[in-house]
Structures are given as structure tokens and as C-alpha cells.
Design a protein around this motif. Structure first.
Motif, PDB file in Angstrom:
ATOM      1  N   GLU B   8       0.828  -1.207   0.000  1.00 24.81           N
ATOM      2  CA  GLU B   8       0.000   0.000   0.000  1.00 24.81           C
ATOM      3  C   GLU B   8       0.862   1.256   0.000  1.00 24.81           C
ATOM      4  OE1 GLU B   8      -3.104   1.063  -0.128  1.00 24.81           O
ATOM      5  OE2 GLU B   8      -3.934  -0.908  -0.498  1.00 24.81           O
ATOM      6  N   GLN B  11       2.129   1.941  -3.366  1.00 26.47           N
ATOM      7  CA  GLN B  11       1.020   2.474  -4.166  1.00 26.47           C
ATOM      8  C   GLN B  11       0.788   3.945  -3.863  1.00 26.47           C
ATOM      9  OE1 GLN B  11      -2.069   0.481  -5.668  1.00 26.47           O
ATOM     10  NE2 GLN B  11      -0.194  -0.402  -6.464  1.00 26.47           N
ATOM     11  N   ASP B 205      -8.794   0.613  -5.291  1.00 30.11           N
ATOM     12  CA  ASP B 205      -8.697  -0.828  -5.537  1.00 30.11           C
ATOM     13  C   ASP B 205      -9.779  -1.334  -6.479  1.00 30.11           C
ATOM     14  OD1 ASP B 205      -6.629  -0.782  -3.888  1.00 30.11           O
ATOM     15  OD2 ASP B 205      -7.548  -1.934  -2.260  1.00 30.11           O
ATOM     16  N   LEU B 212      -6.573  -7.661  -6.430  1.00 28.63           N
ATOM     17  CA  LEU B 212      -6.414  -7.333  -5.022  1.00 28.63           C
ATOM     18  C   LEU B 212      -7.339  -8.099  -4.089  1.00 28.63           C
ATOM     19  CD1 LEU B 212      -6.243  -3.532  -5.692  1.00 28.63           C
ATOM     20  CD2 LEU B 212      -4.339  -5.008  -5.111  1.00 28.63           C
ATOM     21  N   LYS B 226      -4.417   0.432   5.378  1.00 26.01           N
ATOM     22  CA  LYS B 226      -4.659   1.584   4.506  1.00 26.01           C
ATOM     23  C   LYS B 226      -4.695   2.862   5.331  1.00 26.01           C
ATOM     24  CE  LYS B 226      -7.294  -0.809   0.943  1.00 26.01           C
ATOM     25  NZ  LYS B 226      -6.534  -0.394  -0.240  1.00 26.01           N
ATOM     26  N   ILE B 395     -13.900  -4.979  -1.784  1.00 24.31           N
ATOM     27  CA  ILE B 395     -13.808  -4.634  -3.193  1.00 24.31           C
ATOM     28  C   ILE B 395     -14.959  -5.321  -3.895  1.00 24.31           C
ATOM     29  CG2 ILE B 395     -12.365  -4.659  -5.216  1.00 24.31           C
ATOM     30  CD1 ILE B 395     -10.029  -5.290  -3.227  1.00 24.31           C
TER      31      ILE B 395
END
Lengths: 302, 396, 372
Positions: B8, B11, B205, B212, B226, B395
Motif C-alpha cells: 500500500e 502504491q 482498488d 487485489l 490503509k 472490493i
């Protein structure tokens, strides 16, 4: 009629499409077979003009070419490509997706209901596509293209993620569309399925389109041409080759050994059978060359 | 879990938007150093000419009426208070001329205390005219605050051991500039950066769900990681601040951590000093808690509403809400101290200024920490509960 | 084109973002109506009662001397003293509800201030008095009231004045709001390329349809502004649509409220088109919602951060995005004063829109949507 004239696409030094010239007739289903990355999608993108070829023309109905933006619109009126399922609007229902395609191509509104019924989508078509499974999305994408009702339809991997029942269902619809005079160009890896309905099947290799009938003359004839043997060991094969020296024998990477008997008489066939049984190789069959065999020969040979 | 954090984290820092946020912060910092800081004009500045003018006027007045009989009561009042006032001014002028900063600080503290006493309840005198700008209905109160603040500050200089200078007196050193910024819009800028940095941390995501979804780690832990990454990222938005601090420090000196920072107590109606280090630590703690609060809001909204638009909107409303309902002295008749949004001006809450403008005894630093902390905790627990639901999908 | 619009309608009407945005706009306006109603917004008794304080402070900057006409005080001092003594008169007029007297004293004040601007030592008291342009606008406003025998309302804002107030508030942030709203106009399409690319419609037309759909929603916002203010009619009455508002368009003039609202709406529409087109370009160039938004906001903020740029580039459309402030003549109070003409601003905006359209047309004929 859709005609490709000397289409050439080059990425750097690599020629992806080498001067492809071909005509697709109305009422014809064309199969495109090739491993990934050999230019199938490139060809389709050229037909849609998403990609401009380095050379050559795409001609629809003898006159229309991608010579201007206005012509592109006219060609797109007659040529469509199946949407990607990842491109669906998650907050919009399946039915509204169909409505969008119907409105955009101004086709017969009745097609929407017909297609929903034909594909068995009634139970979920009013739900948002965000809730759909992979197969449901794939069917919706197919339905959308059917609803657009264009003269030429390009389908890349139409059978992806579908169960055998739906594969069969879609095959039926394809045949029906063919009967209506549509030109359908399909890229697929379900080779046996493709064989069922495609009128012409092309292999793509080194940037060229090769008709299977030309690769293997008489491929589409209904005649016994091949003996397929499983587990033919190397020693036995050597002995066999000596004994039947006139025959063309080939072992595929898949492990199958193919014996070409297309020009042999029944007597030879008999003696081949006897020999195989004597060697206790009971897993063999007579028949014709399949697309799978051909694929293996063309693309998997070292 | 550590691997997921690293994933993360990577990212987060390769996200174009996040890089842009840091670049914009840096740009704002440079703008501040080059344009805003040099044009800073404190109201209470060290102005010898002004002091001398004041001194002479009063001195002339005393001389002209001294010894006369039958004087008007207001003149008598002036005669009574002017000599002491002038004494302070004389001492300040002399100290500046002798460059005896300690003596100046002492006299100045006295001057402000004395002036404030004379001005606050009467209408014979006014505070520094700069407080009375057109449209400011609370100029008198502002003047009172400003004088009390300045008196307390100079008392602090006398009692403290910091090296005194003109820049220090006018609050121009790096740390004092930071202190002023914290009392100004800096917390808001930091909160907005925090929102912008973390707004898509969950929802991004959705662009690669199949990639993911399958990570072998529970949704709850993913959310936690996160949040942690967003928090670390937000804390790193302090970095452009250091650039500003260093640039200002090189020009005007850095100041030191034992400098006095006046703190207003509504209950006692007076100022006491805390050290700069205490003030900064309190600010960092409070801003950190605010970051957590904002991130908790974004995480919670991300799993409930699932729209970045909503994240942005709600969190900006939280930041801006006070601006909508704010009115001076409203704390006296409404309980604004119960809304977390009343604490968004972190620096002003800590220095007691919010307390002063609201006239609310309960709008304090401790109270704020408790409220924001509780809200954060509540949101985190809600998020935990939602993410433990069987039907929940992080997600979709 | 019609089918494209129909398609976009199907897509947009279920988009959460649109529903959300419309709801928010409605709620915020209703909130403002309630606020205006509860706080007696625009009530002169509340708002004028403390205006005299700065004048008193200004007065205290001078030594107390004889302020009579032939006294030895300076001109500016006499002027301020006169101003200071006008306030109680004004206050009385308010309390006893005598509009004529109020207007009289208001004009008197503006005249005194006008004289003060020309006097020596004005700088000394500048911060305590309204700026030149503020005073001039006041002056025009009260003169107009007097000349046309209009009755000054002593109550708080009724419907029409509230609308003018609402548009001036919303107008100042309108451009940024539309930028935020439109910042993903094309980005979303990058996720549906295989659908959009195949549509039998030219891409420029597609973009046009897209912009028209967004504009449709902008119109909904504008209609909401008016509709949601309607409850105020019940609370405070309709008010006069022809009541004057002082505005600046190169020089101070008077607009009736309906004209002010009309100008605001025209500005809002132009700004919305501008914001949407800008979003299209930036979306295609930057391929990121936030970067698009950042660039837009930076473009808006630059003239604010560097006011000298406004004088240097008066045709920069971003000078006009805060149109209520342009109509207020605020740019005359900057360090580098510049008179921005609100009508010229509209022209510049329209030119920018045409330029943007040309750029988009050129841009889209060379490149196409690529998947991101």
C-alpha cells in the motif's frame, strides 16, 4: 461485404500484419485462430479503425473507406465489435445497456426483448450490472452486439467464461444471424466449437492469414484422413515407420501421433490396425484431422 | 500484514495525485517564504517613532495643564494616568536606543499591562488603531486580547533565558512564524492535504479488483493498513513545512523551543505562558488526532457509500462547517463546544483564542482531544463492525 | 445526436454522483434560506448599528481641537467629526423607521467620505473607512433610491433581494464547484472505451453530447437555486424585482435586481461551459481526476496570489471566475488596482470558450480515447 486490402501493421521492426488482403462475404462466419499476441486483436482493431494500418485499406460494401471522420461513422454504423465486459457501466442495468446499443444503432427495438429471451437473461436483466457474474456480463456484451444489429460483427473471445449450455445457445444465435446474412468474424480458442459453425477458419501466423483448407487440403471434406494414436513410444514408432515407409507420420507436442492415411486404400488401413493391435496400442481412432490437431501442429511444433 | 503495508505504501507514493499534493504544498510553502512572510506587518511592532510621538504629545499635555486650577474631571484623570504611562514609554525608548533588549521587554510588558487596564473598561482610550478596521465589530475585544497577549509574551521574555532580538519581539523568527501559522490557516491546509491524500485509498482498488481481492489478509486488516499508510503519508505533508522553516530561519533566525507562547484562559480571564516546545507538541498531537479522525471518516464512507465524491464532500464539510455557523461570542448562548467541527482551528484552540472569540469556557484543548478522539474511536469501531459482516465486500 | 443524448441520459440519471450533487445543492440552499430567515439577514437596524465605531477610532487619531468650520483642525479631522455625528442621525432614522431621513443621512455620509478621499492625511484613517469604490457604490445606490422615490425596506431580505444575495454567494465559488463536478467528465469514459469507441457517431459529436448532458445538470442546479429559495416568499414576501443593486462594470451603475440575477445566470452558464470544456481538455491530457482539479484550481488561484497579473493580463478569463467580486469592483482595492469590466469579462469568457472548443476539436481529430 467487407474487404481488407493489403493491410500492413508494423510496430517498430516487427511486422504484425503482413499485407493482408481478404474479402468477407455476407452470410458467412469467419473463425480466426491463433495464440495470444499474434495479431488477432490488431486485425480487429484495424477493421474498426481503432488502429491505423501503416498501409492498406478497409473497404465496406465496395465503397466506404476510413478516409474521413464522417466515413468512419458510416462504417461504424455497419461494423461493430463486441464490448469488453470490464467496460460495462456498473450503475446501469443490463436492460438499459441494451437500450443504449439499440438507440445508438437505431435498430429495431423489438430485438431487445427477443435477445433477452433467447439468451435467458430475463431474471437478472433489470439489475445493475455491478451485481453480475462473469458469465452474465459476457452474455450481456454478446446481447448488446446482437441488439446493435450491424451488418458485420467482430467478436473477440465471445465464449469466454460461459458454461457449455450457453456456449451452445450462443452458437445457435450465431447460426441464426448468419442465416440473416450477417458477416460474423470470431476469434476464439474453443476450437471444437468453432469448427461447428464457422464457414472459413483462418490461422494467423507470422502476420499472415492462412485458410485451413489450404494448409491441409480437404480439411473440411467428410472423409477418413487420419489415424490418431495415443502413447506411441519412440521405439515402436521407429519400427512402424520402417514397416510403413510410405506413410507420413507425425507426433504432436500433445503426445498424439497422427498417421496420414488420406491417400491409402482400405487394405493398408487394415494392416495398420492389425499392427497397432499387435503392439497392444489399443487407444487409437480413425477420423479426420481436427482443428486442435492442426493448432498443435502449427503453433506447438518445436 | 507487513507485506501488505509495504504494498500500500508503494502504491501511495507512486500515485500521481499524491505526488501532486506534495508538490503543491511545496509551492505554497515557497509562496509563503517569498511573498507572505516578508510582507508580515505585526500590529504590535517595535516602532520608536510611534513611541516618541506618543510620549511627546502626552508630555506636552501634562506640561500645559499642570498647576492649573479648575480643571475638567477628564483632564484630571489624564493627569493622573499619563505620568506612569510616559515612564514606560521613556524606558522603552531608552532601552531600544541602548539596545538593552531585556530592559525593553520589561518596560514593554509593563506598558501593555498598564494600557490594557486603562483601555479595557473605559471609553477614554483606544487600543492600537490597527485593530479598528472597517467592519470589525469586535475591535475593542481584539485589542484587549492583543494587548494581553503581548504583555504576557514580553513578561515571558523577561523571565526566560532566550536570546532576545528585534525579530523575536515582532514574532518573525522561524518557530514564531510557525506558531503564527498554526494560529492561522496552516491546520486547515494540512487537513485538506490529508483528505486529498487519503480520499482514494480504499476506492482505488476497485480499478483492479481481481488482482487485489485475493490477498490473503482480512478486510479489516487491509483497512487498518490503509489507514496507517494514509496517516504516515499525511504526517509526511509536514516535510514541505521544514523547507519553509529553514528558509525563514536563515533570514530571521530560528528562535528557540523555550520561547514563551501566551495561552488565554477564559475562566481566569488572563494570559499565562507555555513554552514553544509544549505548544508545538500539543499542536502535533492534536493535528495527528485530527488526521486520524479524517482518515476514519474516509475509511468508513469508502465502505458504506463507495464513492470518492462523497468522501471528498463529507470531509470538506467537516473542515468547513465551523465557517458556516461561526459567530463571535456565540459560545455564551449555544453549546458549540460539543461539535467536533468547532475544534478545526487547532492552534487557536490550544492558545485559547477560539475560547476567547466564542466566549465559551469549555472549548479547550483537552475537551477537543477527547471529543475528536471519541469520534475517531466510534468511527473505527463502526468500520470494524461493518467489515466483519459476512455480506461485506471491501472490493465489490 | 439524439440517440447519443438518450444514451447519456440513461447513464447519467442513475449515476450516484449526479443524484448526490443535486441533493447537496438543494440542501445547502434550503439551509441558507433557513439561515437568512433566522438571523434576520439584511436587516439594517442590526447591520448599521455598529458602523460608527471605526469613525470614532479614526477621530481619536487626531488631537482634539476645534472642529467647527473655521476652527484650527485639519480638513480631514473636521470631515471625520462630521461623519461621526451623522451616525446618530442615521440610527434615529432607523429606529423611528423614517426611510427618507435614513437615505438623506446615508447620502450625506457618502458625500463626506467622497470629500475625505481628496484630503491630506487620508492615509492615516484609510483603514477605518470604506474604500473608495465601496463608498461610490453606496452613493449611487442611495442617490438612486432618492431620485426614484423608492422606499427603503427596514425588514430583512425578502425573496428577490435574497436571490441576489444567493447568486452573489454561490457565484463566487461557482466556477470551482463546477470544476469539481466536471473534473471526471472524460476520465469515466476511459473505463468504457470498448463501448464508446464503437458508437457510430463522430467523437467530437460524442464530446459535444457529453458536454450538453453536463450542462443539463448545471441547468438543474441553477433551477434548484431558484426553486429552493421559494419558501422565503412565505416567510418574508416576494420583495421588489426592480429594486436597485449597485454594481461595477467599468463604472458604477445601478442594476435592478432582476438584471443582476440575469447577469449572474449568464455568467454562471458561461463559467460552467468554460469549466466543462477545460475539464475535457485536462482529462484527455492528464488522465487523472485530481490532477485535472489541481490544475484548474491553480489557474484560479494564480491571479489571487499574484494580483499584479490581473493588470498585466486583463483578458485572462480566470480574473472573472469570481464574478460577484468583479461586479463589486473589488479589484480596485488590490495593491495594483485595476478596473475589471464585467461585460468585457463575459466577452473574454466567450472567446476563451470558442478557443477551447477549437483546441478540443483539433485535439480530438488527432488523438482518440485510449484505455488507462
Amino acid at each position: 461485404m467487407l474487404e481488407l486490402k493489403k493491410i500492413r501493421v508494423q510496430f517498430g521492426d516487427k511486422q504484425v500484419l503482413k499485407d493482408i488482403s481478404i474479402k468477407f462475404q455476407p452470410g458467412e462466419i469467419i473463425g480466426l485462430v491463433a495464440p495470444n499476441g499474434t495479431g488477432k486483436s490488431t486485425l480487429m482493431n484495424v477493421i474498426m479503425n481503432y488502429l491505423s494500418p501503416n498501409q492498406g485499406q478497409v473497404i465496406l460494401n465496395h465503397e466506404l473507406q476510413y478516409s474521413s471522420k464522417a466515413n468512419e461513422v458510416k462504417i461504424h454504423q455497419g461494423v461493430s465489435m463486441m464490448p469488453d465486459q470490464s467496460d460495462l457501466y456498473n450503475h446501469v442495468s443490463g436492460k438499459n445497456h441494451l437500450k443504449i446499443y439499440q438507440a445508438m444503432w437505431n435498430s429495431n427495438p423489438k430485438l431487445i426483448e427477443d435477445t433477452i429471451v433467447q439468451l435467458g437473461m430475463e431474471s437478472y436483466v433489470k439489475k445493475k450490472t455491478g451485481t453480475y457474474s462473469l458469465g452474465m456480463r459476457q452474455r450481456l456484451c454478446f446481447a448488446m452486439q446482437i441488439v446493435s444489429d450491424t451488418q458485420v460483427m467482430l467478436m473477440d473471445e465471445v465464449m469466454n467464461g460461459l458454461d457449455p449450455t450457453h456456449v451452445e445457445l450462443i452458437s445457435q444465435i450465431l447460426l441464426q444471424k448468419k442465416a440473416e446474412g450477417k458477416t460474423i468474424i470470431i476469434a476464439s480458442h474453443l476450437l471444437e466449437n468453432l469448427e461447428q459453425y464457422a464457414d472459413r477458419i483462418f490461422f494467423m501466423k507470422t502476420g499472415e492469414l492462412k485458410l485451413v483448407d489450404e494448409l491441409v487440403p480437404g480439411f473440411t471434406d467428410n472423409k477418413v484422413t487420419t489415424v490418431r494414436v495415443s502413447n506411441f513410444s519412440q521405439e515402436h514408432l521407429e519400427v512402424f515407420k520402417k514397416q510403413f515407409s510410405g506413410l507420413h507420420v507425425q507426433t504432436l507436442p500433445s503426445g498424439k501421433t497422427l498417421i496420414d492415411v488420406s491417400k491409402q486404400d482400405t487394405e493398408t488401413l487394415g494392416s495398420i490396425t492389425q499392427y497397432l493391435i499387435a503392439q497392444q496400442l489399443t487407444d487409437f481412432s480413425f477420423g479426420k484431422l481436427t482443428l486442435n490437431d492442426l493448432y498443435s501442429m502449427e503453433y506447438q511444433q518445436k | 500484514m507487513w507485506a501488505y503495508f509495504k504494498w500500500e505504501f508503494k502504491q501511495f507514493f507512486t500515485n500521481k495525485k499524491n505526488i501532486a499534493v506534495y508538490v503543491i504544498l511545496l509551492f505554497l510553502g515557497l509562496y509563503f517564504v517569498l511573498k507572505v512572510a516578508p510582507s508580515y506587518e505585526p500590529i504590535e511592532k517595535v516602532d520608536v517613532a510611534e513611541m516618541e510621538a506618543r510620549f511627546t504629545t502626552r508630555d506636552d499635555f501634562i506640561k500645559s495643564v499642570e498647576g492649573k486650577d479648575n480643571i475638567h474631571p477628564s483632564v484630571a484623570f489624564a493627569l493622573a494616568v499619563f505620568p506612569q504611562w510616559n515612564e514606560y514609554d521613556r524606558a522603552r525608548i531608552d532601552a531600544i536606543n541602548e539596545k538593552d533588549y531585556l530592559k525593553y521587554a520589561e518596560a514593554t510588558a509593563g506598558w501593555y499591562l498598564y494600557s490594557d487596564q486603562l483601555t479595557v473598561n473605559g471609553d477614554s482610550f483606544f487600543y492600537n488603531p490597527l485593530y479598528y478596521t472597517y467592519g470589525n465589530n469586535y475591535a475593542h475585544a481584539d485589542g484587549h486580547y492583543g494587548y494581553g497577549y503581548t504583555a504576557s509574551r514580553f513578561t515571558g521574555y523577561v523571565e526566560g533565558s532566550s536570546e532576545l532580538s528585534m525579530d523575536l519581539f515582532e514574532e518573525r523568527t522561524a518557530l514564531q512564524t510557525l506558531q503564527r501559522m498554526l494560529n492561522d490557516y496552516l491546520p486547515i491546509v494540512l487537513f485538506i492535504s490529508c483528505i486529498l491524500l487519503s480520499v482514494d485509498i480504499v476506492l482505488k482498488d476497485r480499478r483492479n479488483p481481481s488482482l487485489l481481492k485475493g490477498f490473503p489478509i482480512s478486510d479489516w486488516k487491509k483497512l487498518l493498513m490503509k489507514g496507517l499508510v494514509a496517516f504516515v503519508g499525511s504526517i509526511l505533508s509536514f516535510v514541505p513545512l521544514y523547507v519553509v522553516l529553514i528558509a525563514i530561519g536563515l533570514q530571521n533566525g530560528f528562535g528557540d523551543f523555550s520561547l514563551p507562547v501566551p495561552f488565554y484562559s477564559y475562566i481566569e480571564q488572563n494570559f499565562t505562558n507555555m513554552t514553544m516546545s509544549t505548544f508545538l507538541l500539543k499542536n502535533i498531537l492534536f493535528i495527528g488526532v485530527w488526521f486520524l479522525f479524517l482518515i476514519a471518516i474516509i475509511l468508513f464512507l469508502s465502505i458504506i457509500v463507495k464513492a470518492e465524491f462523497a468522501n471528498l464532500f463529507v470531509s470538506f464539510i467537516i473542515i468547513a462547517a465551523e465557517w458556516f455557523y461561526f459567530e463571535r461570542v456565540m459560545g455564551a448562548y449555544s453549546d458549540i463546544e460539543r461539535y467536533p467541527t468547532s475544534y478545526v482551528q487547532v492552534g487557536q484552540v490550544i492558545s485559547g483564542y477560539r475560547n476567547f472569540v466564542y466566549q465559551s469556557p469549555d472549548l479547550t484543548y483537552q475537551h477537543g482531544l477527547t471529543i475528536i478522539g471519541c469520534c475517531t474511536l466510534f468511527l473505527v469501531i463502526l468500520t470494524l463492525i461493518v467489515s466483519k459482516f459476512k455480506r461485506f465486500k471491501l472490493i465489490a | 445526436m439524439r440517440s447519443m443524448l438518450k444514451t447519456l441520459f440513461i447513464i447519467e440519471r442513475t449515476d450516484k454522483k449526479n443524484i448526490f450533487a443535486c441533493l447537496i445543492v438543494a440542501l445547502s440552499i434550503i439551509g441558507m434560506v433557513v439561515y437568512a430567515n433566522a438571523t434576520e439577514l439584511g436587516n439594517p437596524i442590526k447591520e448599521k448599528s455598529i458602523e460608527s465605531l471605526p469613525a470614532k477610532v479614526a477621530m481619536n487619531k487626531f488631537q482634539i481641537v476645534d472642529a467647527s468650520e473655521y476652527g484650527d483642525g485639519s480638513d480631514i479631522y473636521k470631515n471625520i467629526v462630521k461623519q461621526y455625528y451623522t451616525y446618530p442621525k442615521q440610527g434615529m432614522a432607523l429606529k423611528t423607521e423614517q426611510p427618507e431621513l435614513f437615505i438623506e443621512t446615508a447620502i450625506e455620509l457618502t458625500e463626506l467620505r467622497k470629500q475625505a478621499f481628496e484630503m491630506d492625511d487620508y492615509d492615516l484613517v484609510a483603514v477605518n473607512l470604506p474604500s473608495k469604490i465601496e463608498n461610490e457604490m453606496d452613493s449611487y445606490y442611495y442617490q438612486y433610491l432618492k431620485e426614484n422615490d423608492l422606499v427603503l425596506s427596514f425588514g430583512s431580505l425578502s425573496f428577490y433581494p435574497f436571490l441576489a444575495f444567493l447568486f452573489s454567494i454561490v457565484g463566487s465559488v461557482w466556477f470551482v464547484l463546477i470544476c469539481i463536478y466536471a473534473s471526471n467528465i472524460m476520465i469515466d469514459d476511459f473505463r468504457h472505451t470498448s463501448l464508446i469507441k464503437g458508437y457510430p457517431i463522430a467523437f467530437t459529436k460524442y464530446v459535444l453530447a457529453k458536454c450538453m448532458t453536463s450542462m443539463g445538470i448545471v441547468f438543474i442546479f441553477i433551477i434548484e437555486l431558484i426553486v429552493c429559495s421559494l419558501p422565503l416568499i412565505y416567510f418574508k414576501g416576494l420583495g421588489q424585482a426592480s429594486y436597485p443593486v449597485a454594481v461595477f462594470n467599468g463604472e458604477v451603475t445601478i442594476y435592478p435586481i432582476y438584471k443582476y440575477i440575469a447577469v449572474s445566470i449568464v455568467y454562471m452558464i458561461c463559467l460552467a461551459v468554460f469549466a466543462i470544456l477545460l475539464s475535457v481538455i485536462l482529462n484527455v491530457l492528464l488522465r487523472n481526476v485530481y490532477l485535472t482539479l489541481f490544475v484548474q484550481i491553480i489557474l484560479v488561484v494564480i491571479p489571487i496570489l499574484f494580483p499584479s497579473l490581473i493588470k498585466l493580463l486583463p483578458f485572462n478569463p480566470f480574473n472573472y471566475v469570481n464574478f460577484p467580486s468583479v461586479l463589486n469592483g473589488d479589484t480596485l482595492n488590490l495593491e495594483t488596482p485595476v478596473a475589471l469590466n464585467s461585460n468585457a469579462g463575459l466577452v473574454y469568457l466567450c472567446i476563451s470558450i470558442v478557443l477551447l472548443m477549437a483546441v478540443i476539436k483539433w485535439f480530438l481529430s488527432t488523438g482518440k480515447l485510449q484505455k488507462i
